[in-house]
Design a protein around this motif. Structure first.
Motif, PDB file in Angstrom:
ATOM      1  N   GLY A 266      24.691  30.419  10.185  1.00 30.95           N
ATOM      2  CA  GLY A 266      23.806  29.368  10.674  1.00 30.95           C
ATOM      3  C   GLY A 266      23.857  28.111   9.841  1.00 30.95           C
ATOM      4  O   GLY A 266      24.364  28.090   8.724  1.00 30.95           O
ATOM      5  N   GLY A 267      23.312  27.052  10.437  1.00 30.83           N
ATOM      6  CA  GLY A 267      23.227  25.770   9.751  1.00 30.83           C
ATOM      7  C   GLY A 267      21.891  25.624   9.051  1.00 30.83           C
ATOM      8  O   GLY A 267      21.048  26.522   9.083  1.00 30.83           O
ATOM      9  N   TYR A 268      21.673  24.483   8.452  1.00 35.15           N
ATOM     10  CA  TYR A 268      20.453  24.223   7.695  1.00 35.15           C
ATOM     11  C   TYR A 268      19.446  23.366   8.455  1.00 35.15           C
ATOM     12  O   TYR A 268      18.422  22.989   7.900  1.00 35.15           O
ATOM     13  N   SER A 269      19.717  23.078   9.733  1.00 31.67           N
ATOM     14  CA  SER A 269      18.732  22.337  10.528  1.00 31.67           C
ATOM     15  C   SER A 269      17.582  23.278  10.879  1.00 31.67           C
ATOM     16  O   SER A 269      17.685  24.497  10.726  1.00 31.67           O
ATOM     17  N   SER A 270      16.498  22.727  11.374  1.00 32.85           N
ATOM     18  CA  SER A 270      15.326  23.551  11.711  1.00 32.85           C
ATOM     19  C   SER A 270      15.649  24.588  12.785  1.00 32.85           C
ATOM     20  O   SER A 270      15.050  25.650  12.840  1.00 32.85           O
ATOM     21  N   SER A 271      16.661  24.293  13.623  1.00 28.29           N
ATOM     22  CA  SER A 271      17.039  25.234  14.679  1.00 28.29           C
ATOM     23  C   SER A 271      18.150  26.188  14.242  1.00 28.29           C
ATOM     24  O   SER A 271      18.528  27.097  14.972  1.00 28.29           O
ATOM     25  N   GLY A 272      18.712  25.958  13.057  1.00 30.75           N
ATOM     26  CA  GLY A 272      19.824  26.782  12.589  1.00 30.75           C
ATOM     27  C   GLY A 272      21.161  26.357  13.164  1.00 30.75           C
ATOM     28  O   GLY A 272      22.174  27.005  12.947  1.00 30.75           O
ATOM     29  N   ALA A 273      21.177  25.228  13.882  1.00 30.99           N
ATOM     30  CA  ALA A 273      22.402  24.753  14.526  1.00 30.99           C
ATOM     31  C   ALA A 273      23.330  24.103  13.503  1.00 30.99           C
ATOM     32  O   ALA A 273      22.903  23.699  12.415  1.00 30.99           O
ATOM     33  N   THR A 274      24.588  24.001  13.861  1.00 35.79           N
ATOM     34  CA  THR A 274      25.575  23.294  13.042  1.00 35.79           C
ATOM     35  C   THR A 274      26.096  22.103  13.831  1.00 35.79           C
ATOM     36  O   THR A 274      25.921  22.021  15.045  1.00 35.79           O
ATOM     37  N   ALA A 275      26.751  21.201  13.146  1.00 34.37           N
ATOM     38  CA  ALA A 275      27.412  20.048  13.762  1.00 34.37           C
ATOM     39  C   ALA A 275      28.589  19.682  12.872  1.00 34.37           C
ATOM     40  O   ALA A 275      28.668  20.113  11.714  1.00 34.37           O
ATOM     41  N   ASP A 276      29.499  18.880  13.395  1.00 33.45           N
ATOM     42  CA  ASP A 276      30.665  18.473  12.623  1.00 33.45           C
ATOM     43  C   ASP A 276      30.227  17.807  11.317  1.00 33.45           C
ATOM     44  O   ASP A 276      29.439  16.868  11.321  1.00 33.45           O
ATOM     45  N   GLY A 277      30.706  18.333  10.210  1.00 36.53           N
ATOM     46  CA  GLY A 277      30.404  17.780   8.896  1.00 36.53           C
ATOM     47  C   GLY A 277      29.147  18.322   8.241  1.00 36.53           C
ATOM     48  O   GLY A 277      28.886  18.030   7.075  1.00 36.53           O
ATOM     49  N   ALA A 278      28.359  19.112   8.972  1.00 31.28           N
ATOM     50  CA  ALA A 278      27.111  19.654   8.425  1.00 31.28           C
ATOM     51  C   ALA A 278      27.392  20.884   7.563  1.00 31.28           C
ATOM     52  O   ALA A 278      28.310  21.648   7.830  1.00 31.28           O
ATOM     53  N   LEU A 279      26.561  21.077   6.541  1.00 29.06           N
ATOM     54  CA  LEU A 279      26.663  22.288   5.729  1.00 29.06           C
ATOM     55  C   LEU A 279      26.129  23.478   6.517  1.00 29.06           C
ATOM     56  O   LEU A 279      25.199  23.345   7.313  1.00 29.06           O
ATOM     57  N   CYS A 280      26.740  24.628   6.282  1.00 31.51           N
ATOM     58  CA  CYS A 280      26.321  25.852   6.968  1.00 31.51           C
ATOM     59  C   CYS A 280      26.549  27.047   6.052  1.00 31.51           C
ATOM     60  O   CYS A 280      27.184  26.938   5.014  1.00 31.51           O
ATOM     61  N   ARG A 281      26.003  28.177   6.476  1.00 35.38           N
ATOM     62  CA  ARG A 281      26.179  29.445   5.761  1.00 35.38           C
ATOM     63  C   ARG A 281      27.154  30.306   6.554  1.00 35.38           C
ATOM     64  O   ARG A 281      26.992  30.463   7.766  1.00 35.38           O
ATOM     65  N   VAL A 282      28.145  30.875   5.868  1.00 37.17           N
ATOM     66  CA  VAL A 282      29.098  31.773   6.512  1.00 37.17           C
ATOM     67  C   VAL A 282      29.256  33.033   5.673  1.00 37.17           C
ATOM     68  O   VAL A 282      29.072  33.008   4.458  1.00 37.17           O
ATOM     69  N   GLU A 283      29.605  34.121   6.343  1.00 35.36           N
ATOM     70  CA  GLU A 283      30.018  35.349   5.664  1.00 35.36           C
ATOM     71  C   GLU A 283      31.536  35.346   5.629  1.00 35.36           C
ATOM     72  O   GLU A 283      32.183  35.149   6.663  1.00 35.36           O
ATOM     73  N   ILE A 284      32.108  35.547   4.455  1.00 35.17           N
ATOM     74  CA  ILE A 284      33.558  35.651   4.329  1.00 35.17           C
ATOM     75  C   ILE A 284      33.917  37.117   4.559  1.00 35.17           C
ATOM     76  O   ILE A 284      33.461  37.996   3.825  1.00 35.17           O
ATOM     77  N   LEU A 285      34.683  37.375   5.606  1.00 34.77           N
ATOM     78  CA  LEU A 285      35.004  38.742   5.997  1.00 34.77           C
ATOM     79  C   LEU A 285      35.994  39.380   5.027  1.00 34.77           C
ATOM     80  O   LEU A 285      36.862  38.696   4.487  1.00 34.77           O
ATOM     81  N   PRO A 286      35.908  40.702   4.822  1.00 37.56           N
ATOM     82  CA  PRO A 286      36.818  41.367   3.877  1.00 37.56           C
ATOM     83  C   PRO A 286      38.269  41.388   4.338  1.00 37.56           C
ATOM     84  O   PRO A 286      39.170  41.418   3.510  1.00 37.56           O
ATOM     85  N   THR A 287      38.501  41.389   5.657  1.00 39.78           N
ATOM     86  CA  THR A 287      39.861  41.306   6.199  1.00 39.78           C
ATOM     87  C   THR A 287      39.834  40.427   7.440  1.00 39.78           C
ATOM     88  O   THR A 287      38.852  40.413   8.172  1.00 39.78           O
ATOM     89  N   PRO A 288      40.918  39.687   7.709  1.00 43.12           N
ATOM     90  CA  PRO A 288      40.972  38.855   8.910  1.00 43.12           C
ATOM     91  C   PRO A 288      40.940  39.709  10.168  1.00 43.12           C
ATOM     92  O   PRO A 288      41.410  40.845  10.181  1.00 43.12           O
ATOM     93  N   ILE A 289      40.401  39.148  11.245  1.00 46.65           N
ATOM     94  CA  ILE A 289      40.324  39.820  12.525  1.00 46.65           C
ATOM     95  C   ILE A 289      41.135  39.034  13.543  1.00 46.65           C
ATOM     96  O   ILE A 289      40.908  37.835  13.729  1.00 46.65           O
ATOM     97  N   ASP A 290      42.095  39.697  14.221  1.00 50.71           N
ATOM     98  CA  ASP A 290      42.861  39.053  15.277  1.00 50.71           C
ATOM     99  C   ASP A 290      41.966  38.874  16.501  1.00 50.71           C
ATOM    100  O   ASP A 290      41.344  39.835  16.953  1.00 50.71           O
ATOM    101  N   ILE A 291      41.908  37.655  17.037  1.00 47.27           N
ATOM    102  CA  ILE A 291      41.104  37.364  18.218  1.00 47.27           C
ATOM    103  C   ILE A 291      42.029  37.414  19.431  1.00 47.27           C
ATOM    104  O   ILE A 291      43.013  36.696  19.509  1.00 47.27           O
ATOM    105  N   ALA A 292      41.709  38.303  20.352  1.00 45.43           N
ATOM    106  CA  ALA A 292      42.543  38.490  21.544  1.00 45.43           C
ATOM    107  C   ALA A 292      42.289  37.404  22.564  1.00 45.43           C
ATOM    108  O   ALA A 292      41.261  36.797  22.622  1.00 45.43           O
TER     109      ALA A 292
END
Length: 130
Positions: free
Chosen positions: A104-130
């Motif tokens: 999520g982002g740091y806005s009151s709604s948890g939204a993100t936008a281009d250039g905005a800071l956000c929180r992410v989880e770094i996954l232990p292994t990459p996942i192929d997206i089909a």
């Protein structure tokens, strides 16, 4: 975990980093993430901790929750993510290798936008997206 790397190009705090498969002395060489598919053999693996110049010894956060990632677009929480050509966090699409999950982002709604800071989880292994 924090990985110590040598930068082969500039690295921007909060942007995605990738390894290029080579070493400088005993340290892996990293650069700004720019390929969501990693078709060139590079491995997206974390988020830069600070701003770095070419040749600097720097740090990549490679697991856990990153509180200072830079979003490249509006992304809903829970979405699997990867890097844009500019190294920002974007939603993964078919053919990509996701290595992040949007928390999520740091806005009151948890939204993100281009250039905005956000929180992410770094996954232990990459996942192929089909």
């Amino acid at each position: 975990n924090i990985m110590t790397v040598v930068l082969s190009g500039a690295g921007t705090k909060g942007c995605c980093g990738r390894l290029n498969g080579s070493y400088s002395a005993t340290l892996p060489v990293a650069l700004l993430g720019s390929d969501a598919t990693t078709a060139t053999g590079h491995r997206n693996c974390g988020i830069f901790v600070e701003n770095y110049d070419t040749g600097d010894v720097g740090s990549l956060q490679t697991d856990g929750v990153c509180e200072y990632a830079v979003a490249g677009a509006a992304i809903q929480p829970g979405v699997l993510c990867t890097t844009s050509a500019a190294g920002k966090v974007v939603a993964a699409a078919s053919g990509d290798k996701a290595f992040l999950r949007m928390l999520g982002g740091y806005s009151s709604s948890g939204a993100t936008a281009d250039g905005a800071l956000c929180r992410v989880e770094i996954l232990p292994t990459p996942i192929d997206i089909a």
